[in-house]
Write an enzyme that holds these catalytic residues in place. Structure first.
Site, short mmCIF file in Angstrom:
data_model
loop_
_atom_site.label_atom_id
_atom_site.label_comp_id
_atom_site.label_asym_id
_atom_site.label_seq_id
_atom_site.Cartn_x
_atom_site.Cartn_y
_atom_site.Cartn_z
N THR A 293 0.86 -1.18 0.00
CA THR A 293 0.00 0.00 0.00
C THR A 293 0.89 1.22 0.00
OG1 THR A 293 -1.74 -1.16 1.22
CG2 THR A 293 -1.85 1.23 1.18
N LYS B 27 -6.93 1.47 -3.27
CA LYS B 27 -6.59 0.97 -1.94
C LYS B 27 -6.68 2.08 -0.90
CE LYS B 27 -5.25 -1.67 1.39
NZ LYS B 27 -3.98 -2.42 1.43
N LYS C 241 -0.56 5.63 8.20
CA LYS C 241 0.22 5.85 6.97
C LYS C 241 -0.69 5.98 5.76
CE LYS C 241 1.71 2.42 4.81
NZ LYS C 241 1.28 1.55 3.69
#
Length: 287
Positions: free
Chosen positions: A94, A169, A237
């Site tokens: 990711t 994502k 994140k």
């Protein structure tokens, strides 16, 4: 088709195992070699270097922690320039769509192929082969390798040009972060009004707003234990990357702020549901 796998984290191991059990010849590389013991026991080959892995593989998967780790593998270590023309690299990390596009362009310059293909799902779906693979890049490359996704996933979706998988994502994890925060806020509101956690969670799970994630996180909340199925640091994140990609709207911006604060307070190694601790405001291990 010979498969290479780089990165054996909590998600990477069960995904690579699915490929081996499906009959693919797999070579793996990880900075901590003993993480591959289970793979080696099933006949997978351990490479001593990234170069060796690339040489032995037709399709190379990477799944590592963040943009810097991806750049280290693809750019600093130069595996794209080393690879023979026609090899396919698939990053399932990711990361930002900007980094995905950088790797894609570098791959093109070196005559190799690249897809960004992060997954939606956590450790248990990975073990069950029920992940959702979100793919960006050239569609003909996706068609060439999509059968490799089948042992690991319930569905793979081609979404468009390079970076599309990464954008999707970030979007689904934005919703996940909002949902988890919403569950936590609902439970805390009810608790402050004298309603037991177990009763409120039953109401949530049996109502129209009950979801797979609310049911999955119920034991964690009731047991006041937050072992990381999906670590809070990764959610922080991902929301940071989403905010850097575009200005988040009201709820997304609020969630981003909450998770960043939780990370700063040392909750990063706990499960994402530990955001409840941040919302409660006491920073302790008990609710």
């Amino acid at each position: 088709m010979k498969i290479g796998w780089i990165g054996l984290g909590n998600m990477g191991i069960p995904m690579a195992l699915k490929l081996v059990k499906a009959g693919f010849e797999l070579t793996f590389y990880n900075r901590t070699p003993d993480k591959g013991e289970e793979l080696a026991a099933l006949g997978a080959n351990q490479a001593s270097s990234l170069t060796e892995l690339v040489d032995k593989s037709d399709v190379i998967f990477t799944m590592v922690s963040d943009d810097n780790a991806v750049k280290s593998i693809y750019i600093e270590n130069g595996i794209l320039s080393h690879a023979e023309a026609g090899k396919v690299f698939i990053d399932m990390s990711t990361i930002s769509p900007q980094t995905s596009q950088l790797i894609y362009n570098t791959a093109l310059e070196n005559g190799v192929k690249y897809l960004d293909a992060p997954v939606s799902g956590s450790v248990q779906p990975a073990k069950e082969g029920k992940l959702l693979v979100l793919v960006g890049g050239d569609e003909e490359v996706y068609e060439q390798v999509k059968s490799v996704f089948e042992p690991m996933s319930k569905l793979s979706i081609y979404l468009g040009n390079s970076g599309a998988g990464s954008n999707a994502k970030l979007a689904i994890n934005l919703l996940l972060g909002i949902t988890v925060q919403g569950i936590a806020e609902s439970v805390l509101f009810a608790e402050k009004q004298g309603i037991k956690q177990e009763d409120m969670l039953t109401i949530i799970n049996e109502s129209a707003v009950g979801t797979a994630i609310s049911k999955m996180k119920t034991p964690s909340i009731l047991n006041n234990e937050f072992p990381a199925a999906f670590a809070l640091k990764h959610m922080a994140k991902d929301l940071r990357l989403a905010s850097e990609t575009m200005e988040l709207l009201a709820i997304g911006a609020s969630a981003n702020k909450t998770y960043q604060t939780a990370l700063e307070k040392g909750l990063g190694e706990l499960d994402v549901m530990a955001v409840l601790k941040e919302l409660k405001g006491d920073g302790s291990t008990s609710l």
